[in-house]
Design an enzyme around this catalytic site. Structure first.
Site, mmCIF file in Angstrom:
data_model
loop_
_atom_site.group_PDB
_atom_site.id
_atom_site.type_symbol
_atom_site.label_atom_id
_atom_site.label_comp_id
_atom_site.label_asym_id
_atom_site.label_seq_id
_atom_site.Cartn_x
_atom_site.Cartn_y
_atom_site.Cartn_z
ATOM 1 N N SER A 189 0.823 -1.204 0.000
ATOM 2 C CA SER A 189 0.000 0.000 0.000
ATOM 3 C C SER A 189 0.861 1.260 0.000
ATOM 4 O O SER A 189 0.409 2.318 -0.427
ATOM 5 C CB SER A 189 -0.917 0.002 1.217
ATOM 6 O OG SER A 189 -0.160 -0.160 2.399
ATOM 7 N N ASP A 231 -0.448 -6.930 9.987
ATOM 8 C CA ASP A 231 -0.963 -6.784 8.623
ATOM 9 C C ASP A 231 -0.725 -8.062 7.808
ATOM 10 O O ASP A 231 -0.117 -8.018 6.731
ATOM 11 C CB ASP A 231 -0.282 -5.593 7.945
ATOM 12 C CG ASP A 231 -0.986 -5.157 6.677
ATOM 13 O OD1 ASP A 231 -2.168 -5.504 6.511
ATOM 14 O OD2 ASP A 231 -0.353 -4.464 5.851
#
Length: 576
Positions: free
Chosen positions: A207, A357
């Site tokens: 990201s 994550d």
């Protein structure tokens, strides 16, 4: 006296004559006022025209005279306004589309009819497409938020999950000169000067960065993670934009107050921008999980690493949610799921240093030396640390949930600061809990899914209170647990996640106790015996409860068959 009077009289006659020649009209006064107003308006428009031309011209001159880094910051300010407007438009479009669909297009229609379901599915798809388009255009934090939503496959419609999955490895390809500029700023060299070979075409993207394949000067293949060059400059602005959007949402929907979550996570998210910190995290993770021989943490090459560039060993493998490729490699889905759950349960219940994550793009699967599953853990930028006190309470709470020990569930939820213990436990497991049976199916039935979705709506304020009450690190622990749950379901739920995590919780608690008791437990044999004993007690308790419940069901059914007892609805639900 007479002469003085005469002079005054003549002066008055003179003034009267002047007035007759030039009479005073109100219209003349108004004309003068209009003329003055016209002049002021002309001056205003001239000033406005001057500003509209002068300011951009001055800004252009300043931009042209600035250094490259200062130019980038100026672009970030300008583009930040565009990202804000784009985000706002996404929210307005989705809100209006749902309002129109539910209140106009489908008004009075049966919710179970094919037409209704088809129209709602199309509405979900439009919303998901618009969210992905906005996230990809904005990049950075917006992609990370989209990745986080993918884990809620038990709450969100399937159209969202299918569409948002593209964000897990969506490459926002930047121009070569941006990559060169970043390397020159950090290393005073271009990638081609620093590496033997460097492929400018990204093979994947996180990201916050994109990944390139390269070779060190000795021919070692490496993966080079390059942060988007403007990301640090735009981070604060994006955070402020999200805060404003959340404030707007809270104004429209007062119970939807998630701004505090962003405030608490701001510091943690900022750590992700420091790739040197990520490199240290990966080395610590490798050290703490080294007893799991099926785990691979790519080695970091520090000479080619900076705060915005991370160079690590190149590891091949397929994403852990690529079921077909895993089967094609001859790897067992059950073995894969079991190892995944054990890895993250070890972090949650024992080490306390938790990968926050673990979405499918960050976990690769490949065949190990023993021909079984070997897992590669990537992207160590976002970690959370859970204190020993909280780990102990969480270990005991998970064990209590699996054994349906309600008193202990209440006690250890309180130890984590939560009063609504039953809601907290259902949120932790992400499934309904039936206190009359020990069975915990990993795949929710239609009724259980409906229950969880309804709970998220009807008890939203209570859920928010639970989230605010628990220790802040638990927010990212929830994310980890929920993501692993989602991956296990994608693999077909081949293992009992709850039982595996409960065993890990018992072992983790045993290890913590062994380390707390003094000098003797430092001996490996003492620690091993204590841990084994606690694990054995848990398994015996669980198995004995399951046997007792199974025998009870059998006896009741036998009595019903013989006509000696009649089962009412409550007992029947207990049996099933």
């Amino acid at each position: 006296m007479t002469g003085e009077t005469s002079r005054v009289f003549r002066l008055c006659n003179h003034h009267v004559a002047l007035l007759r020649r030039h009479p005073h009209h109100p219209r003349s006064t108004r004309s003068l006022s209009v003329a003055r107003t016209g002049k002021r308006r002309g001056l205003f428009w001239k000033s406005l025209l001057g500003l509209s031309v002068g300011l951009p011209l001055a800004a252009g001159v300043k931009y042209a005279a600035s250094e490259p880094r200062q130019r980038r910051r100026m672009r970030v300010v300008f583009e930040g306004f565009g990202r804000f407007c784009r985000s706002l438009s996404v929210g307005i479009f989705i809100s209006m589309d749902y309002w129109w669909t539910t209140n106009v297009a489908l008004r009075g229609m049966d919710e179970s009819s094919p037409s209704y379901l088809s129209e709602m599915s199309a509405c979900h798809q439009r919303a998901a497409d618009y969210m992905v388009k906005g996230a990809v255009s904005n990049g950075g934090l917006y992609i990370k938020l989209g990745q986080g939503l993918c884990a809620f496959n038990h709450l969100l419609p399937p159209e969202y999950i299918r569409t948002l999955q593209v964000l897990e490895d969506q490459a926002l390809n930047r121009r070569n000169k941006e990559v060169d500029a970043l390397f020159l700023e950090d290393f005073n060299k271009t990638p081609e000067q620093l590496f033997k070979t460097f492929n400018y075409e990204p093979i994947a993207a996180a990201s916050l960065a994109q990944v390139h394949k390269a070779e060190l000067n000795d021919g070692t293949p490496v993966a080079v993670k390059v942060q988007y060059i403007d990301l640090r400059d735009r981070f604060d602005g994006d955070i402020r934009t999200l805060e404003i959007l959340l404030d707007i949402i809270k104004f429209m929907h007062p119970s939807f107050g998630f701004r505090w979550v962003l405030k608490d996570l701001k510091g943690t998210l900022a750590q992700e921008l420091d790739f040197e910190n990520e490199a240290r995290n990966s080395e610590r993770c490798a050290e703490e999980l080294k007893h799991f021989h099926f785990v691979v943490i790519p080695k970091v090459f520090w000479e080619q690493t900076s705060k915005r560039v991370l160079t690590a060993e190149f590891c091949s493998g397929c994403k852990i949610n690529n079921v077909e490729e895993i089967k094609h490699q001859g790897i067992s889905l059950k073995d894969t799921a079991d190892k995944l759950i054990r890895i993250f349960a070890e972090q949650i219940f024992y080490t306390g240093f938790i990968h926050a994550d673990p979405h499918p793009g960050n976990v690769l699967v490949r065949q190990g030396p023993d021909k079984k599953a070997e897992l590669v853990l990537l992207d160590h930028g976002l970690y959370e640390f859970l204190s020993q006190h909280d780990r102990e309470a969480l270990c005991k709470l998970w064990r209590a949930i699996v054994l349906r020990d309600e008193a202990s569930m209440k006690m250890y939820s309180a130890a984590l600061g939560v009063k609504e213990y039953f809601l907290f436990c259902e949120m932790l497991l992400q499934r309904p809990i039936n206190m009359r049976t020990l069975a915990l199916s990993n795949i929710l039935s239609r009724e259980e899914t409906a229950y969880m979705q309804q709970m998220a709506i009807s008890r939203f304020e209570s859920i928010m209170q639970v989230l605010k009450s628990m220790p802040r690190p638990m927010l990212l622990v929830f994310r980890n647990i929920n993501t692993v749950r989602s991956i296990n379901i994608t693999l077909g739920a081949p293992v009992d996640r709850y039982f595996i995590m409960a065993k890990s919780a018992v072992r983790g608690w045993g290890k913590i106790q062994a380390e707390k008791t003094g000098i003797l437990p430092r001996l490996r044999i003492i620690s091993w015996c204590r841990t084994t004993w606690e694990s054995l007690k848990f398994q015996v308790a669980l198995r004995s409860e399951m046997v007792i419940m199974s025998l009870t069901r059998t006896c009741l059914r036998l009595l019903e068959i013989l006509g000696l007892a009649t089962l009412d609805a409550e007992v029947y639900n207990y049996l099933t």
